[in-house]
Design an enzyme around this catalytic site. Structure first.
Site, mmCIF file in Angstrom:
data_model
loop_
_atom_site.group_PDB
_atom_site.id
_atom_site.type_symbol
_atom_site.label_atom_id
_atom_site.label_comp_id
_atom_site.label_asym_id
_atom_site.label_seq_id
_atom_site.Cartn_x
_atom_site.Cartn_y
_atom_site.Cartn_z
ATOM 1 N N HIS A 49 25.626 4.720 11.912
ATOM 2 C CA HIS A 49 24.598 4.394 13.120
ATOM 3 C C HIS A 49 25.459 5.109 14.062
ATOM 4 C CE1 HIS A 49 22.909 1.131 10.406
ATOM 5 N NE2 HIS A 49 21.985 2.221 10.306
ATOM 6 N N ASP A 52 27.797 2.684 15.630
ATOM 7 C CA ASP A 52 29.018 2.450 14.339
ATOM 8 C C ASP A 52 30.133 3.415 15.034
ATOM 9 O OD1 ASP A 52 27.595 0.454 12.699
ATOM 10 O OD2 ASP A 52 26.852 2.332 11.700
HETATM 11 C C1 XLS Z 1 17.699 0.139 6.265
HETATM 12 C C2 XLS Z 1 18.506 1.160 6.328
HETATM 13 C C3 XLS Z 1 19.316 1.561 7.516
HETATM 14 C C4 XLS Z 1 19.327 3.067 7.414
HETATM 15 C C5 XLS Z 1 20.036 3.943 8.471
HETATM 16 O O1 XLS Z 1 17.207 -0.226 5.335
HETATM 17 O O2 XLS Z 1 19.392 1.170 5.135
HETATM 18 O O3 XLS Z 1 20.579 1.072 7.665
HETATM 19 O O4 XLS Z 1 19.787 3.430 6.092
HETATM 20 O O5 XLS Z 1 19.605 3.702 9.570
#
Ligand code: XLS
Ligand code: MG
Length: 344
Positions: A49, A52
């Protein structure tokens, strides 16, 4: 011979076990320590993200964000890791309470687009051209609150802003039908691909299929993958598992329905997924009951299960499959697959 698969996950996949009904149950592991775990478990790529990669980015200037992301790139290099994608986290800020791109407040929509441009800056600095959009709050709790036609146009507008901001960036939509919203606007691969056709450069829009999200939409994940593959739009996957229609569980890949997992591995392998550098992402979560010292097994086990299913898929006798399908003897084909899974 199909290519060799390479694996990724995101730092959020090693977490402390909080859920909507209870606090954390494990000690946090700092980001630097998480990076040391990747290679040991057979993973070569990291999914991010935006925050992150650059924590507290809303308090920083664009230049400061790029500087921090450039420093991160050096750390990744030191660990021999590649960045797979960056995703704007548009679901935690108070300006995204009503969604980001589809918020009813124009100031909030502007924030979401600006934040997504910073995500692109981070992607460039850490060496990836891929931005994933999980459109978490782009939906409604009640139909009357937003207009679905206008919302679709607003998502297109936001994606166009991103494509125009950077002529090389690729945008990958991760569909999900619900949670945190009652319904979201881009629930399936079909919606994502149709949406891409409304954008200024459809070639630069692809799909990230997450197993659990497809299951929550009442679909088979391998069919969602096959559909995206037929458009050359399957640019990453989030493999996991899901026990029925409930909250998004992110269970270990194959842990609920081994055959459903097998078919995901099979469709990827049959169509040489990875030949353009695509990664196999494992978006899995440890059970809340897991103790600190073994709270990464959901990742290494998911990878192991993927590779085991790959072995089984490659060991199948194509002549038998051809014979049973030509005869339309799907009962025998069914038994052959079940026996192969049991033997494996
Ligand atoms: C949520 C998602 C999220 C995305 C990335 O379900 O997995 O984490 O994969 O933003
Ligand atoms: Mg995901």
């Amino acid at each position: 011979m199909a290519g060799k698969f390479k694996f990724t996950f995101g730092p959020w996949n090693i977490q402390e076990g909080s859920d909507p009904f209870g606090p954390t149950v494990r000690k946090p592991i700092e980001f630097g320590k998480k990076l040391t775990l990747y290679k040991k478990m057979g993973f070569d790529g990291v999914q991010f993200h935006d925050d992150d990669a650059v924590p507290d980015m809303n308090d920083l200037t664009s230049q400061q964000i790029i500087k921090k992301a450039t420093d991160l790139k050096k750390v990744l290099n030191d660990h021999g890791l590649a960045a797979e994608f960056v995703a704007p986290r548009l679901w935690e800020d108070e300006r995204t309470i009503d969604g980001g791109y589809t918020s009813n407040d124009s100031v909030c929509r502007k924030y979401a687009i600006e934040r997504s441009k910073r995500t692109i800056d981070i992607a460039n600095a850490i060496g990836t051209d891929l931005v994933v959009l999980w459109l978490a709050r782009e939906g409604t709790y009640i139909r009357e609150a937003k207009d679905s036609k206008v919302a679709t146009e607003r998502i297109v507008y936001a994606i166009n802003q991103m494509l125009e901001y950077d002529p090389k960036i690729r945008v990958c939509i991760e569909p999900k039908p619900n949670e945190p919203m009652d319904h979201t606007y881009i629930p399936t691969a079909g919606h994502a691909i149709a949406l891409s056709l409304l954008c200024v450069d459809p070639k630069r829009i692809g799909v990230n299929i997450e197993s659990a999200h497809a299951i929550l939409a009442g679909l088979d994940p391998s069919d969602e993958m096959g559909f995206a593959l037929s458009f050359d739009k399957l640019w990453t996957v989030h493999l996991n598992d899901q026990n029925g229609l409930k909250f998004d569980q992110d269970k270990t890949f194959g842990s609920v329905d081994l055959r459903r997992a097998f078919n995901q591995v099979r469709i990827l392998d049959k169509h040489d997924y990875g030949k353009n550098g695509e990664w196999v992402g494992l978006d899995v979560k440890a059970m809340r009951t897991q103790r600190d010292d073994f709270a990464t097994k959901h990742l290494s086990n998911s990878r192991e299960i993927f590779l085991k299913l790959l072995e089984i898929s490659r060991s199948l006798n194509d002549e038998y499959i051809a014979k049973y399908t030509e005869a339309r003897d799907y009962e025998e084909l069914d038994l052959y697959i079940i026996k192969s899974l049991l033997k494996g």
